[in-house]
Every structure is written in structure tokens, then in C-alpha cells.
Motif scaffolding. Structure first.
Motif, short mmCIF file in Angstrom:
data_model
loop_
_atom_site.label_atom_id
_atom_site.label_comp_id
_atom_site.label_asym_id
_atom_site.label_seq_id
_atom_site.Cartn_x
_atom_site.Cartn_y
_atom_site.Cartn_z
N ARG A 193 0.83 -1.20 0.00
CA ARG A 193 0.00 0.00 0.00
C ARG A 193 0.87 1.26 0.00
N LYS A 194 0.55 2.20 -0.88
CA LYS A 194 1.29 3.46 -0.95
C LYS A 194 0.88 4.37 0.19
N LEU A 195 1.85 5.09 0.72
CA LEU A 195 1.56 6.10 1.72
C LEU A 195 1.52 7.46 1.04
N TYR A 196 0.57 8.28 1.45
CA TYR A 196 0.37 9.60 0.85
C TYR A 196 0.56 10.69 1.90
N GLU A 197 0.95 11.86 1.43
CA GLU A 197 1.08 13.05 2.27
C GLU A 197 0.23 14.16 1.68
N THR A 198 -0.40 14.93 2.55
CA THR A 198 -1.16 16.08 2.11
C THR A 198 -0.21 17.22 1.81
N VAL A 199 -0.27 17.75 0.58
CA VAL A 199 0.62 18.85 0.19
C VAL A 199 -0.12 20.19 0.15
N ALA A 200 -1.46 20.14 0.17
CA ALA A 200 -2.27 21.36 0.18
C ALA A 200 -3.68 21.00 0.60
N GLU A 201 -4.40 21.97 1.14
CA GLU A 201 -5.82 21.81 1.44
C GLU A 201 -6.54 23.00 0.81
N ILE A 202 -7.48 22.70 -0.06
CA ILE A 202 -8.12 23.72 -0.89
C ILE A 202 -9.61 23.79 -0.57
N GLU A 203 -10.09 25.00 -0.27
CA GLU A 203 -11.52 25.18 0.03
C GLU A 203 -12.40 25.10 -1.20
N ASP A 204 -11.93 25.65 -2.32
CA ASP A 204 -12.72 25.73 -3.54
C ASP A 204 -12.51 24.47 -4.40
N PRO A 205 -13.57 23.66 -4.60
CA PRO A 205 -13.42 22.43 -5.39
C PRO A 205 -12.90 22.68 -6.81
N SER A 206 -13.24 23.82 -7.41
CA SER A 206 -12.75 24.13 -8.77
C SER A 206 -11.24 24.32 -8.77
N VAL A 207 -10.74 25.01 -7.79
CA VAL A 207 -9.30 25.24 -7.67
C VAL A 207 -8.59 23.90 -7.41
N ALA A 208 -9.20 23.07 -6.58
CA ALA A 208 -8.62 21.76 -6.29
C ALA A 208 -8.50 20.92 -7.57
N GLY A 268 6.32 18.01 -4.89
CA GLY A 268 4.94 18.37 -5.22
C GLY A 268 4.42 19.52 -4.38
N ARG A 269 4.84 19.58 -3.12
CA ARG A 269 4.41 20.68 -2.24
C ARG A 269 4.95 22.02 -2.76
N VAL A 270 6.21 22.03 -3.17
CA VAL A 270 6.80 23.27 -3.71
C VAL A 270 6.05 23.71 -4.95
N LEU A 271 5.78 22.78 -5.86
CA LEU A 271 5.05 23.11 -7.08
C LEU A 271 3.63 23.56 -6.76
N ALA A 272 2.95 22.85 -5.87
CA ALA A 272 1.56 23.20 -5.51
C ALA A 272 1.49 24.61 -4.93
N GLU A 273 2.44 24.95 -4.07
CA GLU A 273 2.44 26.29 -3.48
C GLU A 273 2.65 27.36 -4.55
N ALA A 274 3.57 27.11 -5.47
CA ALA A 274 3.82 28.07 -6.55
C ALA A 274 2.60 28.21 -7.46
N LEU A 275 1.99 27.08 -7.80
CA LEU A 275 0.80 27.12 -8.67
C LEU A 275 -0.35 27.84 -7.98
N LEU A 276 -0.58 27.55 -6.71
CA LEU A 276 -1.67 28.21 -5.98
C LEU A 276 -1.44 29.71 -5.88
N LYS A 277 -0.21 30.10 -5.61
CA LYS A 277 0.10 31.53 -5.53
C LYS A 277 -0.25 32.23 -6.84
N GLU A 278 0.12 31.60 -7.96
CA GLU A 278 -0.18 32.17 -9.27
C GLU A 278 -1.68 32.15 -9.57
N MET A 279 -2.35 31.05 -9.24
CA MET A 279 -3.77 30.91 -9.56
C MET A 279 -4.63 31.86 -8.72
N LEU A 280 -4.22 32.15 -7.50
CA LEU A 280 -5.06 32.94 -6.60
C LEU A 280 -4.73 34.42 -6.60
#
Length: 77
Positions: free
Chosen positions: A2-17, A63-75
Motif C-alpha cells: 500500500r502506498k503512503l500519501y502526504e497532504t501537500v495542500a488543502e483547498i476550500e474551492d473544489p474548482s481550484v482543487a 509536489g508541495r513546492v510546485l503546488a504552493e507556486a501554482l496556488l500563488k499564481e492561480m489565486l
């Protein structure tokens, strides 16, 4: 095994997710999604911080680094 997963972001808006998940996939990451979403036993029900974006633990740091950069740009407004 079984693969283990880590949460890299939590997004309130389902569209953004959804956009973030698609962007992570486009960059070669493998986010957990589909029937695995939501609280245990309650698919589609999320915690108070929103929708968790989870990556396999071996992808999480990059993935966390990329997610943070993408979210900053998207928001930017």
C-alpha cells in the motif's frame, strides 16, 4: 504493498482543487483522487480546511513546492 500519501495542500474551492490536481498530473505527479477522496467512509465529505491534495510520500516534497507556486499564481487577483 500500500502506498503512503502526504497532504501537500488543502483547498476550500473544489474548482481550484480540480485545476491543481490536473496541473500536478501534467507535471508528472500522481495525486490521489476519485473514490479515495473525502473523510474515511464518507467519500466527498471533507474536513474544515477543505479538500486535501495528497501525493505519494516520495513525490510530496517536490509536489508541495510546485503546488504552493501554482496556488500563488492561480489565486492572484
Amino acid at each position: 504493498m500500500r502506498k503512503l500519501y502526504e497532504t501537500v495542500a488543502e483547498i476550500e474551492d473544489p474548482s481550484v482543487a480540480r485545476v491543481l490536481i490536473a496541473a500536478l498530473k501534467a507535471h508528472g505527479f500522481h495525486p490521489k483522487q476519485g473514490g479515495e477522496d473525502g473523510l474515511p467512509g464518507l467519500a466527498g465529505v471533507y474536513g474544515p480546511k477543505g479538500i486535501p491534495i495528497e501525493l505519494p510520500e516520495d513525490e510530496a516534497a517536490d509536489g508541495r513546492v510546485l503546488a504552493e507556486a501554482l496556488l500563488k499564481e492561480m489565486l492572484q487577483r
